[in-house]
Enzyme design. Structure first.
Site: not given
Ligand code: FDA
Length: 546
Positions: A110, A177, A179, A468, A471
């Site tokens: 998320g 996450g 993913g 990126y 981001y």
């Molecule tokens: P989320 O679930 O919101 O998914 C992100 C995107 O990927 C969405 O489009 C989603 O639909 C898709 N998706 C999710 N799961 C999937 C799956 N299983 N299969 C296919 N698509 C899928 N980045 C980095 O490189 N280094 C860092 O240190 C950080 N630190 C950081 C801190 C904070 C507070 C935030 C808010 C963000 C970061 N990020 C980061 C960025 C982070 O890598 C990026 O936001 C990722 O997409 C987050 O993945 P999530 O699964 O948490 O997000």
């Protein structure tokens, strides 16, 4: 060894496709979709489906909304949240989504910076993978399988508990996450030594599609080509890396009066040339904020060194004496403890804090935020321009504004820009994350961030101004209607993926021509008319090197 659940990597293809391009669109309703899920297609248990009328709907929805900007009454909400616990249920959701043209968004951790995993302007469902969080480490092989709903803190913890000498090069924040993170690249303090998380994804396994059956183009695309584009990643096999039993960290602050500007300026040309074992990040920010203005500029230098303090001090003395690092600034610890150190936890936090996926973990999830990214190539930003950007942070109205700079070089210099979709490799000095965090109403802070971004414009990568994908920033362009999708997507796509954008489009056209998996910044398939021609032409550019 895999855990008991069958682990599939990608679920999108080879499912029965009941709609031919010529068929008229059926009348689509949420009820049809639900019926398909429960009885028509897949035996999806009704107690894992949450509609807004369900008392737990808001709790589940908000559980991983990490940006309060997208947790307001005006944020479009899903008609349904699906919380599968088995891969067959994910498969059922995909099948019913396709059959009833009911849009789904995939959510793992998320953290999407534009909230794309849980908001959308039309009717949609969220497929929440939070229950898919197994991590299985093979110590002898130095590999692990990790499911997409696991968060980075859990992954690091499980790896280091199996062996303190093993680690994984991914992001800093424990609740991100797997993913979404692996789908877009993923970097942290080990990036200069070992590359991105996606560089270290080595295999995938499953009954429907695995690395062998998806083919090398598809496998290439999923490691950095952006989430929610090519299908649903359920689990990843990753290559673990070896770290010493003792590492050293520090985080030192320099004000302008302490020569902060000169030191920051020097950092720009030194940091990417330091040995790979040292990653030294720089955050320019401000402190002592009164209502609308801060009065003190601070530069925070944070580092991870894969070695002991004495060696680090010698290194810093010879390469970067201007920082004036002393033994008192340094702390020796295990790699896992270093993740806690840099994760923003209280100083007494234990490594178990990494397992906390809730909103109790350190970052202030109650804030709203927006980020934008840049890459500095070739020449550093001139000192006068750097000062101007820093000065802009003084007029900060948000709770927090900063310019976070991550050094590149090291392994990132050696990996080809074509190896995976993430193209920002050799020639980059560092990456910038421009950040604004706030709590009040109004979009003016977004405007402020855009002004900060504009100040950097002349000194960062150009044509295109790179960004990126993890981001996520919708300011740089968004998808439009299907037939114009390719040209519009090129605008933002080449910023994220450079010359790899074309190959991503070809893969997308081949694996998801109906664009089932899509969002405002997903790579689109080619328009129907020019598909076969372009795919055939593209096959001669196969550059997968893994
Ligand atoms: P989320 O679930 O919101 O998914 C992100 C995107 O990927 C969405 O489009 C989603 O639909 C898709 N998706 C999710 N799961 C999937 C799956 N299983 N299969 C296919 N698509 C899928 N980045 C980095 O490189 N280094 C860092 O240190 C950080 N630190 C950081 C801190 C904070 C507070 C935030 C808010 C963000 C970061 N990020 C980061 C960025 C982070 O890598 C990026 O936001 C990722 O997409 C987050 O993945 P999530 O699964 O948490 O997000």
């Amino acid at each position: 060894m895999l855990p008991t659940l069958p682990l599939l990597l990608f679920l999108l293809l080879l499912l029965p496709v009941p709609l031919s391009p010529a068929s008229p669109p059926a009348v689509q309703t949420c009820q049809d979709f639900i019926h398909c899920l429960i009885s028509g297609g897949g035996g999806f248990p009704s107690n894992l489906i949450y509609a807004p009328s369900n008392p737990n709907y808001s709790t589940i929805l908000e559980s991983t909304i990490r940006d309060a900007r997208f947790n307001s009454t005006s944020t479009p909400k899903p008609s349904l949240i699906l919380t599968p616990i088995s891969t067959s249920q994910i498969q059922a959701a995909v099948l019913c989504s396709r059959r009833h043209d009911f849009h789904i968004r995939i959510r793992s951790g998320g953290h999407d910076y534009e909230g794309l995993s849980y908001s959308y302007s039309s009717q949609f469902a969220v497929l929440d993978l939070a229950s898919f969080r197994n991590v299985t480490v093979n110590r002898a092989e130095k590999t692990a399988w990790v499911q997409s709903g696991a968060v980075l803190g859990e992954l690091y913890y499980r790896i280091a508990k199996r062996s303190p000498h093993l680690a994984f090069p991914a992001g800093v924040t424990n609740t991100v996450g797997v993913g979404g993170h692996f789908s877009g690249g993923g970097f942290g303090f080990l990036v200069r030594k070992f590359g991105l998380a996606a560089d270290n994804v080595i295999d995938c396994r499953g009954r429907i599609l695995d690395r062998a059956s998806m083919g090398q183009d598809f496998f290439w695309a999923i490691r950095g080509g952006g989430g929610n584009t090519f299908g649903i990643a359920v689990a990843w096999k990753i290559r673990l890396v070896t770290v010493p039993s003792t590492v050293t960290v520090f985080s030192v602050v320099r004000t302008i009066e302490q020569n902060g500007l000169d030191i920051a300026n020097k950092w720009q040309s030194v940091s990417s040339k330091l040995p790979k074992e040292l990653s030294l990040d720089l955050l320019l920010t401000t402190t002592n904020r009164t209502k609308n203005r801060a009065t003190i500029k601070i530069a925070i230098f944070s580092a991870l060194f894969l070695g002991k303090t004495d060696k680090l001090l010698n290194l810093m003395q010879s390469k970067f004496p201007e920082l004036g690092l002393t033994g008192e600034d340094c702390k020796e610890m295990t790699w896992l403890e270093s993740v806690v150190f840099h994760g923003g936890f209280p100083s007494n936090a234990t490594v178990e804090a990494l397992l906390d996926r809730s909103k109790n973990s350190p970052l202030v999830w109650t804030l709203k935020y927006k980020c934008k990214s840049d890459f500095v190539r070739g020449d550093p930003i001139p000192e006068s321009a750097l000062l101007k950007m820093w000065e802009k942070l003084m007029e900060i109205e948000p709770e927090f504004g900063g310019i976070l700079m991550f050094p590149w070089g090291g392994e990132m210099e050696e990996i080809s820009e074509f190896r995976i979709p993430f193209p920002h490799r050799g020639g980059n000095l560092y990456m910038i994350q421009h950040m604004a965090y706030w709590s009040d109403e109004g979009e003016r802070h977004v405007g402020w961030l855009r002004e900060l971004y504009d100040l950097a414009g002349d000194y960062v990568s150009r044509e295109p101004r790179s960004a990126y994908v993890n981001y996520r920033d919708l300011d740089i362009g968004m998808n439009g209607e299907e037939e114009e999708g390719y040209e519009r997507a090129r605008v933002w796509g080449e910023k994220y993926f450079g010359k790899n954008f074309e190959r991503l489009v070809r893969v997308k056209t081949a694996v998801d021509p109906e664009n089932l998996f899509r969002n405002e910044q997903s790579v689109p398939p080619l328009p129907r008319g020019i598909r076969s021609q372009r795919i055939a032409a593209g096959s001669q550019f196969d550059r997968c090197t893994l």
